[in-house]
Design a protein around this motif. Structure first.
Motif, PDB file in Angstrom:
ATOM      1  N   SER A   1      -7.034   6.677   2.649  1.00 57.26           N
ATOM      2  CA  SER A   1      -6.588   5.888   1.557  1.00 57.26           C
ATOM      3  C   SER A   1      -6.003   6.748   0.390  1.00 57.26           C
ATOM      4  O   SER A   1      -5.145   6.242  -0.271  1.00 57.26           O
ATOM      5  CB  SER A   1      -7.966   5.201   1.148  1.00 57.26           C
TER       6      SER A   1
ATOM      7  N   LYS B   1       4.676  -0.668  -0.139  1.00 60.82           N
ATOM      8  CA  LYS B   1       3.966  -0.885   1.325  1.00 60.82           C
ATOM      9  C   LYS B   1       2.849  -0.008   1.408  1.00 60.82           C
ATOM     10  O   LYS B   1       1.868  -0.450   2.131  1.00 60.82           O
ATOM     11  CB  LYS B   1       5.066  -0.408   2.249  1.00 60.82           C
ATOM     12  N   HIS B   2       2.865   1.141   0.683  1.00 60.35           N
ATOM     13  CA  HIS B   2       1.684   1.798   0.795  1.00 60.35           C
ATOM     14  C   HIS B   2       0.559   1.309   0.079  1.00 60.35           C
ATOM     15  O   HIS B   2      -0.832   1.451   0.663  1.00 60.35           O
ATOM     16  CB  HIS B   2       1.895   3.348   0.030  1.00 60.35           C
ATOM     17  N   GLN B   3       0.708   0.633  -1.191  1.00 56.95           N
ATOM     18  CA  GLN B   3      -0.086  -0.134  -1.661  1.00 56.95           C
ATOM     19  C   GLN B   3      -0.860  -1.180  -0.955  1.00 56.95           C
ATOM     20  O   GLN B   3      -2.124  -1.537  -1.040  1.00 56.95           O
ATOM     21  CB  GLN B   3       0.215  -0.822  -3.103  1.00 56.95           C
ATOM     22  N   LYS B   4       0.075  -1.807  -0.192  1.00 56.41           N
ATOM     23  CA  LYS B   4      -0.469  -2.876   0.517  1.00 56.41           C
ATOM     24  C   LYS B   4      -1.421  -2.592   1.843  1.00 56.41           C
ATOM     25  O   LYS B   4      -2.377  -3.009   2.049  1.00 56.41           O
ATOM     26  CB  LYS B   4       0.910  -3.610   1.319  1.00 56.41           C
ATOM     27  N   LYS B   5      -1.193  -1.276   2.259  1.00 53.93           N
ATOM     28  CA  LYS B   5      -1.809  -0.583   3.433  1.00 53.93           C
ATOM     29  C   LYS B   5      -3.301  -0.135   2.712  1.00 53.93           C
ATOM     30  O   LYS B   5      -4.221  -0.161   3.424  1.00 53.93           O
ATOM     31  CB  LYS B   5      -1.403   0.468   3.715  1.00 53.93           C
TER      32      LYS B   5
ATOM     33  N   ARG C   1      -4.936  -1.960   0.508  1.00 50.31           N
ATOM     34  CA  ARG C   1      -5.585  -3.018   0.133  1.00 50.31           C
ATOM     35  C   ARG C   1      -6.403  -3.661   1.276  1.00 50.31           C
ATOM     36  O   ARG C   1      -7.251  -4.357   1.219  1.00 50.31           O
ATOM     37  CB  ARG C   1      -4.598  -4.052  -0.608  1.00 50.31           C
ATOM     38  N   ARG C   2      -5.751  -3.289   2.385  1.00 50.52           N
ATOM     39  CA  ARG C   2      -6.262  -3.577   3.686  1.00 50.52           C
ATOM     40  C   ARG C   2      -7.772  -3.457   4.079  1.00 50.52           C
ATOM     41  O   ARG C   2      -8.301  -2.770   3.841  1.00 50.52           O
ATOM     42  CB  ARG C   2      -5.567  -3.600   5.079  1.00 50.52           C
TER      43      ARG C   2
END
Length: 62
Positions: free
Chosen positions: A20, A55-59, A61-62
């Protein structure tokens, strides 16, 4: 056996934290690169960098 399970669980947790942190750093770098490309008049390159940052921020948040 119990100690082994604890070690595995802790390593997975710590590995997730490092991942993260790496994603946050990459996102920050992509956003910074996007701002740079905008400042030198390269909107297409800036857009690609912003998309990578998102894209990195979305990963994260998962």
């Amino acid at each position: 056996m119990f100690k082994f399970q604890v070690v595995i669980i802790l390593s997975l947790i710590l590995g997730g934290c490092a991942s993260s942190s790496d994603l946050k750093e990459m996102s920050s770098r992509n956003a910074k690169a996007g701002r740079y490309y905008e400042s030198i008049g390269q909107p297409q390159a800036a857009q690609r960098e912003y998309e990578l940052a998102a894209k990195h921020q979305k990963k994260i948040r998962r």
